[in-house]
Design a protein around this motif. Sequence first.
Motif, PDB file in Angstrom:
ATOM      1  N   PRO A 149      -5.557   0.089  12.747  1.00  0.00           N
ATOM      2  CA  PRO A 149      -4.367   0.748  13.305  1.00  0.00           C
ATOM      3  C   PRO A 149      -3.112  -0.129  13.217  1.00  0.00           C
ATOM      4  O   PRO A 149      -2.014   0.379  12.987  1.00  0.00           O
ATOM      5  CB  PRO A 149      -4.742   1.012  14.775  1.00  0.00           C
ATOM      6  N   ALA A 150      -3.273  -1.440  13.364  1.00  0.00           N
ATOM      7  CA  ALA A 150      -2.128  -2.349  13.247  1.00  0.00           C
ATOM      8  C   ALA A 150      -1.572  -2.313  11.823  1.00  0.00           C
ATOM      9  O   ALA A 150      -0.359  -2.345  11.619  1.00  0.00           O
ATOM     10  CB  ALA A 150      -2.531  -3.766  13.633  1.00  0.00           C
ATOM     11  N   LEU A 151      -2.450  -2.226  10.837  1.00  0.00           N
ATOM     12  CA  LEU A 151      -2.015  -2.191   9.444  1.00  0.00           C
ATOM     13  C   LEU A 151      -1.270  -0.898   9.111  1.00  0.00           C
ATOM     14  O   LEU A 151      -0.413  -0.880   8.225  1.00  0.00           O
ATOM     15  CB  LEU A 151      -3.206  -2.376   8.504  1.00  0.00           C
ATOM     16  N   ASN A 152      -1.576   0.170   9.824  1.00  0.00           N
ATOM     17  CA  ASN A 152      -0.877   1.439   9.608  1.00  0.00           C
ATOM     18  C   ASN A 152       0.599   1.349   9.977  1.00  0.00           C
ATOM     19  O   ASN A 152       1.389   2.189   9.563  1.00  0.00           O
ATOM     20  CB  ASN A 152      -1.534   2.567  10.408  1.00  0.00           C
ATOM     21  N   GLN A 153       0.967   0.343  10.753  1.00  0.00           N
ATOM     22  CA  GLN A 153       2.355   0.171  11.172  1.00  0.00           C
ATOM     23  C   GLN A 153       3.178  -0.637  10.166  1.00  0.00           C
ATOM     24  O   GLN A 153       4.391  -0.759  10.325  1.00  0.00           O
ATOM     25  CB  GLN A 153       2.410  -0.505  12.542  1.00  0.00           C
ATOM     26  N   PHE A 154       2.540  -1.176   9.145  1.00  0.00           N
ATOM     27  CA  PHE A 154       3.274  -1.947   8.136  1.00  0.00           C
ATOM     28  C   PHE A 154       4.185  -1.001   7.355  1.00  0.00           C
ATOM     29  O   PHE A 154       3.915   0.194   7.251  1.00  0.00           O
ATOM     30  CB  PHE A 154       2.289  -2.614   7.165  1.00  0.00           C
ATOM     31  N   PRO A 155       5.255  -1.524   6.775  1.00  0.00           N
ATOM     32  CA  PRO A 155       6.138  -0.675   5.962  1.00  0.00           C
ATOM     33  C   PRO A 155       5.395  -0.093   4.767  1.00  0.00           C
ATOM     34  O   PRO A 155       4.456  -0.700   4.242  1.00  0.00           O
ATOM     35  CB  PRO A 155       7.235  -1.634   5.490  1.00  0.00           C
ATOM     36  N   LYS A 156       5.826   1.090   4.339  1.00  0.00           N
ATOM     37  CA  LYS A 156       5.181   1.748   3.199  1.00  0.00           C
ATOM     38  C   LYS A 156       5.184   0.864   1.958  1.00  0.00           C
ATOM     39  O   LYS A 156       4.255   0.908   1.160  1.00  0.00           O
ATOM     40  CB  LYS A 156       5.861   3.083   2.897  1.00  0.00           C
ATOM     41  N   SER A 157       6.216   0.066   1.816  1.00  0.00           N
ATOM     42  CA  SER A 157       6.321  -0.801   0.639  1.00  0.00           C
ATOM     43  C   SER A 157       5.195  -1.829   0.576  1.00  0.00           C
ATOM     44  O   SER A 157       4.926  -2.384  -0.484  1.00  0.00           O
ATOM     45  CB  SER A 157       7.671  -1.522   0.636  1.00  0.00           C
ATOM     46  N   GLU A 158       4.524  -2.067   1.707  1.00  0.00           N
ATOM     47  CA  GLU A 158       3.451  -3.058   1.760  1.00  0.00           C
ATOM     48  C   GLU A 158       2.047  -2.440   1.730  1.00  0.00           C
ATOM     49  O   GLU A 158       1.056  -3.160   1.728  1.00  0.00           O
ATOM     50  CB  GLU A 158       3.597  -3.932   3.010  1.00  0.00           C
ATOM     51  N   LYS A 159       1.947  -1.121   1.715  1.00  0.00           N
ATOM     52  CA  LYS A 159       0.640  -0.462   1.777  1.00  0.00           C
ATOM     53  C   LYS A 159      -0.274  -0.861   0.628  1.00  0.00           C
ATOM     54  O   LYS A 159      -1.471  -0.987   0.798  1.00  0.00           O
ATOM     55  CB  LYS A 159       0.791   1.067   1.802  1.00  0.00           C
ATOM     56  N   PHE A 160       0.307  -1.032  -0.566  1.00  0.00           N
ATOM     57  CA  PHE A 160      -0.517  -1.360  -1.726  1.00  0.00           C
ATOM     58  C   PHE A 160      -0.376  -2.826  -2.116  1.00  0.00           C
ATOM     59  O   PHE A 160      -0.820  -3.243  -3.171  1.00  0.00           O
ATOM     60  CB  PHE A 160      -0.168  -0.446  -2.905  1.00  0.00           C
ATOM     61  N   ALA A 161       0.230  -3.603  -1.240  1.00  0.00           N
ATOM     62  CA  ALA A 161       0.398  -5.035  -1.506  1.00  0.00           C
ATOM     63  C   ALA A 161      -0.295  -5.814  -0.399  1.00  0.00           C
ATOM     64  O   ALA A 161      -1.514  -6.027  -0.454  1.00  0.00           O
ATOM     65  CB  ALA A 161       1.883  -5.384  -1.602  1.00  0.00           C
ATOM     66  N   MET A 162       0.439  -6.216   0.611  1.00  0.00           N
ATOM     67  CA  MET A 162      -0.130  -7.052   1.664  1.00  0.00           C
ATOM     68  C   MET A 162      -1.247  -6.333   2.430  1.00  0.00           C
ATOM     69  O   MET A 162      -2.279  -6.940   2.716  1.00  0.00           O
ATOM     70  CB  MET A 162       0.950  -7.524   2.638  1.00  0.00           C
ATOM     71  N   VAL A 163      -1.069  -5.067   2.743  1.00  0.00           N
ATOM     72  CA  VAL A 163      -2.106  -4.334   3.483  1.00  0.00           C
ATOM     73  C   VAL A 163      -3.400  -4.303   2.681  1.00  0.00           C
ATOM     74  O   VAL A 163      -4.483  -4.542   3.219  1.00  0.00           O
ATOM     75  CB  VAL A 163      -1.630  -2.908   3.856  1.00  0.00           C
ATOM     76  N   ALA A 164      -3.280  -4.031   1.392  1.00  0.00           N
ATOM     77  CA  ALA A 164      -4.477  -4.001   0.534  1.00  0.00           C
ATOM     78  C   ALA A 164      -5.151  -5.369   0.489  1.00  0.00           C
ATOM     79  O   ALA A 164      -6.383  -5.457   0.542  1.00  0.00           O
ATOM     80  CB  ALA A 164      -4.099  -3.540  -0.871  1.00  0.00           C
ATOM     81  N   ASP A 165      -4.352  -6.434   0.406  1.00  0.00           N
ATOM     82  CA  ASP A 165      -4.916  -7.788   0.394  1.00  0.00           C
ATOM     83  C   ASP A 165      -5.630  -8.100   1.704  1.00  0.00           C
ATOM     84  O   ASP A 165      -6.720  -8.684   1.708  1.00  0.00           O
ATOM     85  CB  ASP A 165      -3.818  -8.827   0.153  1.00  0.00           C
ATOM     86  N   ILE A 166      -5.036  -7.715   2.819  1.00  0.00           N
ATOM     87  CA  ILE A 166      -5.649  -7.971   4.129  1.00  0.00           C
ATOM     88  C   ILE A 166      -6.947  -7.187   4.269  1.00  0.00           C
ATOM     89  O   ILE A 166      -7.966  -7.727   4.717  1.00  0.00           O
ATOM     90  CB  ILE A 166      -4.658  -7.639   5.268  1.00  0.00           C
ATOM     91  N   LYS A 167      -6.934  -5.917   3.873  1.00  0.00           N
ATOM     92  CA  LYS A 167      -8.156  -5.101   3.957  1.00  0.00           C
ATOM     93  C   LYS A 167      -9.258  -5.680   3.074  1.00  0.00           C
ATOM     94  O   LYS A 167     -10.417  -5.742   3.477  1.00  0.00           O
ATOM     95  CB  LYS A 167      -7.853  -3.657   3.564  1.00  0.00           C
ATOM     96  N   ARG A 168      -8.883  -6.113   1.863  1.00  0.00           N
ATOM     97  CA  ARG A 168      -9.878  -6.705   0.956  1.00  0.00           C
ATOM     98  C   ARG A 168     -10.481  -7.959   1.588  1.00  0.00           C
ATOM     99  O   ARG A 168     -11.690  -8.171   1.547  1.00  0.00           O
ATOM    100  CB  ARG A 168      -9.249  -7.045  -0.397  1.00  0.00           C
ATOM    101  N   ASN A 169      -9.622  -8.773   2.207  1.00  0.00           N
ATOM    102  CA  ASN A 169     -10.088  -9.998   2.855  1.00  0.00           C
ATOM    103  C   ASN A 169     -11.033  -9.681   4.013  1.00  0.00           C
ATOM    104  O   ASN A 169     -12.065 -10.342   4.174  1.00  0.00           O
ATOM    105  CB  ASN A 169      -8.883 -10.814   3.322  1.00  0.00           C
ATOM    106  N   MET A 170     -10.708  -8.673   4.805  1.00  0.00           N
ATOM    107  CA  MET A 170     -11.596  -8.290   5.911  1.00  0.00           C
ATOM    108  C   MET A 170     -12.921  -7.754   5.383  1.00  0.00           C
ATOM    109  O   MET A 170     -13.978  -8.059   5.939  1.00  0.00           O
ATOM    110  CB  MET A 170     -10.917  -7.256   6.817  1.00  0.00           C
ATOM    111  N   ASP A 171     -12.864  -6.964   4.301  1.00  0.00           N
ATOM    112  CA  ASP A 171     -14.097  -6.470   3.679  1.00  0.00           C
ATOM    113  C   ASP A 171     -14.957  -7.637   3.201  1.00  0.00           C
ATOM    114  O   ASP A 171     -16.176  -7.632   3.378  1.00  0.00           O
ATOM    115  CB  ASP A 171     -13.777  -5.550   2.491  1.00  0.00           C
ATOM    116  N   ASP A 172     -14.307  -8.643   2.600  1.00  0.00           N
ATOM    117  CA  ASP A 172     -15.039  -9.844   2.155  1.00  0.00           C
ATOM    118  C   ASP A 172     -15.723 -10.519   3.344  1.00  0.00           C
ATOM    119  O   ASP A 172     -16.878 -10.949   3.236  1.00  0.00           O
ATOM    120  CB  ASP A 172     -14.090 -10.845   1.482  1.00  0.00           C
TER     121      ASP A 172
END
Length: 117
Positions: free
Chosen positions: A23-46
Motif C-alpha cells: 500500500p505504501a508503494l501505491n502512493q509513489f508517483p506514477k512516474s516511478e511505478k515502473f522504475a523504483m517501485v518495480a525495483d523495490i518489489k523485485r527486491n522484496m520478492d528476492d
Amino acid sequence: MDENVHKLTITQKVEDMMLYAYPALNQFPKSEKFAMVADIKRNMDDMLELCIEVEKKYQNKTTLRNLDTANAKLFAYIRLAMKLKFLPMKKYEVWSEKLVEIGKMIGGLIKAAGKPA
C-alpha cells in the motif's frame, strides 16, 4: 529458540513487511511505478524467495548472506524514496523498523550457522 522456528518466523516477518509495503508503494508517483517501485518489489520478492531457500537448506550461510544483502539494498531503496519525498517519513520509520528487526533475525541465523553442529 529452535532454529527452524526462527527461520519460519523470519519468513513471516518478511511477508508482514511486504503487506505493509505494497500500500505504501501505491502512493509513489506514477512516474516511478515502473522504475523504483518495480525495483523495490523485485527486491522484496528476492527476500521472500531467499527466506524460503533458507527454510529448505541445511547449510545456508551463502543464502543468509544474500538475504542480508537484499535487506540492506531494500533499506537503501526506501531511504532514497523518503529523501525524494516519495515515501512519507512515518511510513519510512515503520518500514525501516521492520527491516531492522528482519536484519537482527538474519544476523542471529548467520551467527547460529557459523557454530559447529
